[in-house]
Write an enzyme that holds these catalytic residues in place. Structure first.
Site, mmCIF file in Angstrom:
data_model
loop_
_atom_site.group_PDB
_atom_site.id
_atom_site.type_symbol
_atom_site.label_atom_id
_atom_site.label_comp_id
_atom_site.label_asym_id
_atom_site.label_seq_id
_atom_site.Cartn_x
_atom_site.Cartn_y
_atom_site.Cartn_z
ATOM 1 N N PHE A 1 40.222 52.145 35.874
ATOM 2 C CA PHE A 1 40.680 50.840 36.200
ATOM 3 C C PHE A 1 42.138 51.191 36.926
ATOM 4 O O PHE A 1 42.863 52.046 36.174
ATOM 5 C CB PHE A 1 40.925 49.794 34.900
ATOM 6 C CG PHE A 1 41.468 48.536 34.991
ATOM 7 C CD1 PHE A 1 40.535 47.808 35.361
ATOM 8 C CD2 PHE A 1 42.792 48.264 35.145
ATOM 9 C CE1 PHE A 1 40.995 46.233 35.732
ATOM 10 C CE2 PHE A 1 43.363 46.956 35.427
ATOM 11 C CZ PHE A 1 42.290 46.110 35.561
ATOM 12 N N VAL A 2 42.151 50.552 38.127
ATOM 13 C CA VAL A 2 43.388 50.488 38.925
ATOM 14 C C VAL A 2 44.323 49.610 39.010
ATOM 15 O O VAL A 2 44.032 48.469 39.039
ATOM 16 C CB VAL A 2 43.048 51.215 40.453
ATOM 17 C CG1 VAL A 2 42.228 52.620 40.320
ATOM 18 C CG2 VAL A 2 42.228 50.245 40.923
ATOM 19 N N ARG B 1 51.424 44.576 40.130
ATOM 20 C CA ARG B 1 50.903 44.157 41.505
ATOM 21 C C ARG B 1 51.833 44.710 42.581
ATOM 22 O O ARG B 1 51.605 44.894 43.622
ATOM 23 C CB ARG B 1 50.882 42.632 41.570
ATOM 24 C CG ARG B 1 49.640 42.049 40.849
ATOM 25 C CD ARG B 1 49.560 40.579 41.223
ATOM 26 N NE ARG B 1 48.609 39.649 40.545
ATOM 27 C CZ ARG B 1 47.429 39.577 40.509
ATOM 28 N NH1 ARG B 1 46.561 40.435 41.274
ATOM 29 N NH2 ARG B 1 46.783 38.881 39.802
ATOM 30 N N ASP C 1 33.916 45.407 42.503
ATOM 31 C CA ASP C 1 33.698 46.220 41.305
ATOM 32 C C ASP C 1 32.197 45.935 40.943
ATOM 33 O O ASP C 1 31.224 46.817 41.285
ATOM 34 C CB ASP C 1 34.707 45.614 40.245
ATOM 35 C CG ASP C 1 34.602 46.317 38.796
ATOM 36 O OD1 ASP C 1 34.172 47.720 38.511
ATOM 37 O OD2 ASP C 1 34.810 45.685 37.691
ATOM 38 N N GLU D 1 39.573 41.268 50.749
ATOM 39 C CA GLU D 1 39.280 41.287 49.255
ATOM 40 C C GLU D 1 40.047 42.875 48.744
ATOM 41 O O GLU D 1 39.927 43.851 49.614
ATOM 42 C CB GLU D 1 38.008 41.510 48.618
ATOM 43 C CG GLU D 1 37.626 41.477 47.196
ATOM 44 C CD GLU D 1 38.309 40.627 46.245
ATOM 45 O OE1 GLU D 1 39.633 40.554 46.356
ATOM 46 O OE2 GLU D 1 37.419 40.068 45.610
ATOM 47 N N ASP D 2 40.584 42.814 47.530
ATOM 48 C CA ASP D 2 41.280 43.952 47.085
ATOM 49 C C ASP D 2 40.062 45.031 46.648
ATOM 50 O O ASP D 2 40.282 46.197 47.067
ATOM 51 C CB ASP D 2 42.111 43.738 46.066
ATOM 52 C CG ASP D 2 41.493 42.804 44.865
ATOM 53 O OD1 ASP D 2 40.514 42.540 44.839
ATOM 54 O OD2 ASP D 2 42.310 42.480 43.741
ATOM 55 N N GLY E 1 45.150 39.409 44.242
ATOM 56 C CA GLY E 1 45.063 40.855 44.431
ATOM 57 C C GLY E 1 45.137 41.461 45.644
ATOM 58 O O GLY E 1 45.516 42.314 46.195
HETATM 59 P P1 IMP Z 1 33.592 41.982 40.812
HETATM 60 O O1 IMP Z 1 33.337 40.505 40.719
HETATM 61 O O2 IMP Z 1 33.445 42.775 39.272
HETATM 62 O O3 IMP Z 1 33.434 42.756 42.130
HETATM 63 O O4 IMP Z 1 35.290 42.015 40.676
HETATM 64 C C1 IMP Z 1 36.177 41.975 41.578
HETATM 65 C C2 IMP Z 1 37.722 41.464 41.086
HETATM 66 O O5 IMP Z 1 37.856 42.033 39.474
HETATM 67 C C3 IMP Z 1 38.573 42.061 41.866
HETATM 68 O O6 IMP Z 1 39.002 41.239 42.611
HETATM 69 C C4 IMP Z 1 39.849 42.225 40.969
HETATM 70 O O7 IMP Z 1 40.510 41.054 40.885
HETATM 71 C C5 IMP Z 1 39.213 42.591 39.419
HETATM 72 N N1 IMP Z 1 38.983 44.045 39.154
HETATM 73 C C6 IMP Z 1 37.986 44.974 39.345
HETATM 74 N N2 IMP Z 1 38.355 46.029 39.203
HETATM 75 C C7 IMP Z 1 39.619 46.266 38.955
HETATM 76 C C8 IMP Z 1 40.433 47.347 38.784
HETATM 77 O O8 IMP Z 1 40.108 48.671 38.686
HETATM 78 N N3 IMP Z 1 41.884 46.802 38.665
HETATM 79 C C9 IMP Z 1 42.220 45.612 38.778
HETATM 80 N N4 IMP Z 1 41.294 44.719 39.066
HETATM 81 C C10 IMP Z 1 40.038 44.853 39.160
HETATM 82 MG MG MG Z 2 40.578 40.038 42.788
#
Ligand code: IMP
Ligand code: MG
Length: 174
Positions: A151-152, A164, A102, A98-99, A43
């Site tokens: 969700f983006v 992507r 969440d 990081e992208d 990402g």
């Molecule tokens: P976390 O562990 O929940 O913080 O998740 C982070 C990862 O979940 C990111 O690196 C993304 O790969 C994925 N992710 C979380 N939210 C989104 C979204 O809105 N769109 C696409 N990928 C997401």
């Molecule tokens: Mg990611």
């Protein structure tokens, strides 16, 4: 899914402008130092490639791939390393790229894992932050945009490995 069913949340132009600001702040904070940026695959690839081209300090680049199990849009909380770094980070100034943050589970795991390897410093830059969804507290050192709980996709972010390549950041219309 047709692109018309998605609305633009952040335009390519808005993202570009913000990345320039982030790069300026990072270059200033690390002035006189070399940094190792670690991109979190896949990402963060597009964000990283735009960010590093605006940095005015020496940079090395490496990548890690981590995954939570399953292909659903919710993180399961289980993180595993799919691809590790090619080098030691001991005594290096390390910046994780990081992208999106969440739930915070992925970065919490990654941060603690990398910290145990003894970097000189360890910071995090994320393009996007969805603070409403946090399950564990995690605050990035640099953040491009705080966004609502939607969700983006686009600009590196995927839905089931699609979209992507889109230049704008979009939300799936519900
Ligand atoms: P976390 O562990 O929940 O913080 O998740 C982070 C990862 O979940 C990111 O690196 C993304 O790969 C994925 N992710 C979380 N939210 C989104 C979204 O809105 N769109 C696409 N990928 C997401
Ligand atoms: Mg990611």
């Amino acid at each position: 899914m047709a692109e018309e069913t998605m609305e633009v949340l952040l335009s390519a132009k808005q993202i570009e402008e913000r990345i320039k600001e982030l790069a300026e702040a990072i270059s200033e904070d690390y002035r006189g130092n070399k940094i190792l940026v670690i991109g979190v695959l896949k990402g963060a690839v597009i964000f990283l490639s735009d960010l590093v081209r605006h940095l005015t300090i020496p940079v090395e680049i490496d990548f890690m791939a981590v995954s939570s199990y399953g292909a659903d849009t919710n993180s399961s909380g289980v993180v595993r390393i799919l691809k590790d770094l090619e080098q030691s980070i001991t005594d290096k100034e390390v910046l994780i790229v990081e992208d999106i943050i969440d739930t915070g589970l992925t970065l919490t795991y990654l941060y603690e894992n990398l910290l145990r390897r003894g970097p000189k410093s360890l910071k995090v830059v994320t393009l996007l932050d969805k603070p409403d969804r946090r399950q564990v507290s995690f605050n990035p050192d640099y953040c491009g945009f705080k966004i609502p709980d939607r969700f983006v996709i686009g600009y590196g972010l995927d839905f089931d490995e699609n979209y992507r390549h889109l230049a704008d950041l979009r939300v799936l219309k519900q």
